[in-house]
Design a protein around this motif. Structure first.
Motif, PDB file in Angstrom:
ATOM      1  N   ILE A  40       0.921  -1.452  -0.062  1.00  0.00           N
ATOM      2  CA  ILE A  40      -0.153   0.320   0.243  1.00  0.00           C
ATOM      3  C   ILE A  40       0.962   1.307   0.833  1.00  0.00           C
ATOM      4  CG2 ILE A  40      -1.902   1.553   1.318  1.00  0.00           C
ATOM      5  CD1 ILE A  40      -3.016  -1.796   2.426  1.00  0.00           C
ATOM      6  N   GLY A  41       2.204   1.098   0.724  1.00  0.00           N
ATOM      7  CA  GLY A  41       2.633   2.409   1.118  1.00  0.00           C
ATOM      8  C   GLY A  41       3.726   2.795  -0.295  1.00  0.00           C
ATOM      9  N   ALA A  42       4.111   1.382  -1.131  1.00  0.00           N
ATOM     10  CA  ALA A  42       4.766   1.655  -2.074  1.00  0.00           C
ATOM     11  C   ALA A  42       4.289   1.994  -3.409  1.00  0.00           C
ATOM     12  CB  ALA A  42       5.341   0.367  -2.825  1.00  0.00           C
ATOM     13  N   GLY A  43       2.586   1.427  -2.765  1.00  0.00           N
ATOM     14  CA  GLY A  43       1.544   2.219  -4.505  1.00  0.00           C
ATOM     15  C   GLY A  43       1.751   3.226  -4.062  1.00  0.00           C
ATOM     16  N   LEU A  44       1.247   3.634  -2.879  1.00  0.00           N
ATOM     17  CA  LEU A  44       0.588   5.028  -3.030  1.00  0.00           C
ATOM     18  C   LEU A  44       2.204   6.218  -3.201  1.00  0.00           C
ATOM     19  CD1 LEU A  44      -1.687   7.120  -2.323  1.00  0.00           C
ATOM     20  CD2 LEU A  44      -0.242   6.849   0.228  1.00  0.00           C
ATOM     21  N   ALA A  45       3.204   6.551  -3.095  1.00  0.00           N
ATOM     22  CA  ALA A  45       4.281   7.060  -3.266  1.00  0.00           C
ATOM     23  C   ALA A  45       4.566   6.587  -4.782  1.00  0.00           C
ATOM     24  CB  ALA A  45       5.652   6.484  -2.587  1.00  0.00           C
ATOM     25  N   ASN A  46       4.321   5.547  -4.912  1.00  0.00           N
ATOM     26  CA  ASN A  46       4.380   5.699  -7.185  1.00  0.00           C
ATOM     27  C   ASN A  46       3.723   6.671  -7.463  1.00  0.00           C
ATOM     28  OD1 ASN A  46       3.870   3.935  -9.246  1.00  0.00           O
ATOM     29  ND2 ASN A  46       6.289   3.785  -9.514  1.00  0.00           N
ATOM     30  N   LEU A  47       2.263   6.175  -7.358  1.00  0.00           N
ATOM     31  CA  LEU A  47       1.797   7.402  -7.986  1.00  0.00           C
ATOM     32  C   LEU A  47       1.441   8.560  -7.490  1.00  0.00           C
ATOM     33  CD1 LEU A  47      -1.566   7.759  -9.105  1.00  0.00           C
ATOM     34  CD2 LEU A  47      -2.625   6.880  -6.870  1.00  0.00           C
ATOM     35  N   ASN A  48       1.958   9.023  -6.466  1.00  0.00           N
ATOM     36  CA  ASN A  48       2.394  10.378  -5.493  1.00  0.00           C
ATOM     37  C   ASN A  48       3.101  11.229  -6.613  1.00  0.00           C
ATOM     38  OD1 ASN A  48       1.275  12.656  -3.785  1.00  0.00           O
ATOM     39  ND2 ASN A  48       3.298  12.347  -3.314  1.00  0.00           N
ATOM     40  N   ALA A  49       4.470  10.429  -7.175  1.00  0.00           N
ATOM     41  CA  ALA A  49       5.416  10.688  -7.762  1.00  0.00           C
ATOM     42  C   ALA A  49       5.019  11.440  -8.876  1.00  0.00           C
ATOM     43  CB  ALA A  49       6.389   9.803  -7.770  1.00  0.00           C
ATOM     44  N   ARG A  50       3.526  10.665  -9.853  1.00  0.00           N
ATOM     45  CA  ARG A  50       2.930  11.059 -10.775  1.00  0.00           C
ATOM     46  C   ARG A  50       1.535  11.932 -10.395  1.00  0.00           C
ATOM     47  NH1 ARG A  50       3.316   8.195 -15.987  1.00  0.00           N
ATOM     48  NH2 ARG A  50       1.056   8.714 -17.175  1.00  0.00           N
ATOM     49  N   TRP A  51       1.394  11.718 -10.129  1.00  0.00           N
ATOM     50  CA  TRP A  51      -0.005  12.468 -10.136  1.00  0.00           C
ATOM     51  C   TRP A  51       0.272  12.754  -8.394  1.00  0.00           C
ATOM     52  CZ3 TRP A  51      -1.478  12.853 -14.645  1.00  0.00           C
ATOM     53  CH2 TRP A  51      -1.092  12.367 -15.939  1.00  0.00           C
ATOM     54  N   PRO A  52      -0.053  13.984  -8.207  1.00  0.00           N
ATOM     55  CA  PRO A  52       0.081  14.192  -6.155  1.00  0.00           C
ATOM     56  C   PRO A  52      -1.204  13.588  -5.722  1.00  0.00           C
ATOM     57  CG  PRO A  52       1.151  16.114  -7.622  1.00  0.00           C
ATOM     58  CD  PRO A  52       0.531  14.974  -8.158  1.00  0.00           C
ATOM     59  N   VAL A  53      -1.051  13.349  -4.606  1.00  0.00           N
ATOM     60  CA  VAL A  53      -2.239  12.884  -3.744  1.00  0.00           C
ATOM     61  C   VAL A  53      -2.357  14.129  -2.628  1.00  0.00           C
ATOM     62  CG1 VAL A  53      -2.719  11.442  -2.030  1.00  0.00           C
ATOM     63  CG2 VAL A  53      -1.683  10.684  -4.231  1.00  0.00           C
ATOM     64  N   THR A  54      -4.077  13.709  -2.854  1.00  0.00           N
ATOM     65  CA  THR A  54      -4.779  14.972  -1.555  1.00  0.00           C
ATOM     66  C   THR A  54      -4.990  13.923  -0.630  1.00  0.00           C
ATOM     67  OG1 THR A  54      -4.993  16.306  -3.674  1.00  0.00           O
ATOM     68  CG2 THR A  54      -6.282  16.885  -1.249  1.00  0.00           C
TER      69      THR A  54
END
Length: 142
Positions: free
Chosen positions: A126-140
Motif C-alpha cells: 500500500i505504501g509503495a503504491g501510494l508513493a509511486n502514484l504520488n510521484a506521478r499525480w500528487p495525492v491529496t
C-alpha cells in the motif's frame, strides 16, 4: 471530456462496513480499514456504492481525459476483497512475491480472505503504491 464514472460520495463508511456480509468478510473489511488508515494517515471516503478510498488524485491523460479518483482503497466484494493499490506505473513483483495467495488485475489486487496473505507485506505494498502514484499525480489527503 467526461470524468470517471465512480465518484466520491457522502455515504457513511462505518455504516457501509456494518452491512458487509458474511461476518468473516465484514471482519476482514474492518481490519483493512484500520490498516489503510494507519498506512496512509487518511480518513476513508466512499466511492460509488462499494469502494472505500483513502486519498484522492487528479489525473490528466495525454488524450485529454481527466478526472479525480481514489489514491488507494478496497472493496469487500462478494467473490473477493478487491484492493486498489497498484496504479500500474511501477513493477511490484518483488513485494507481491512475498504477499501470499492473491490474483492481480490491471490495477487491482484480489484476495479471498486476509488469512491468505501477510498483512505486513500488504501494508508495505500500500505504501509503495501510494508513493509511486504520488510521484506521478500528487495525492491529496481525504
Amino acid at each position: 471530456m467526461t470524468g470517471n464514472k465512480t465518484q466520491m460520495s457522502d455515504t457513511d463508511v462505518a455504516g457501509f462496513l456494518d452491512r458487509v456480509v458474511p461476518a468473516a468478510k465484514q471482519n476482514d473489511a474492518q481490519v483493512l480499514d484500520t490498516l489503510f488508515r494507519r498506512v496512509t494517515g487518511y480518513q476513508p471516503r466512499m466511492w460509488g456504492t462499494s469502494i472505500i478510498g483513502y486519498g484522492t488524485y487528479h489525473y490528466v491523460y495525454d488524450s485529454g481525459r481527466e478526472g479525480d479518483f481514489l489514491a488507494t482503497g478496497f472493496s469487500p466484494r462478494k467473490a473477493a476483497l478487491s484492493i486498489y493499490i497498484m496504479p500500474g506505473y511501477a513493477d511490484f513483483t518483488e513485494i507481491l512475491g512475498r504477499l501470499g495467495k492473491h490474483k492481480i488485475g490491471k490495477s487491482c489486487l484480489y484476495v479471498n480472505k486476509l488469512a491468505d496473505i501477510d498483512t505486513d507485506v500488504l501494508a508495505e505494498l500500500i505504501g509503495a503504491g501510494l508513493a509511486n502514484l504520488n510521484a506521478r499525480w500528487p495525492v491529496t489527503p481525504t
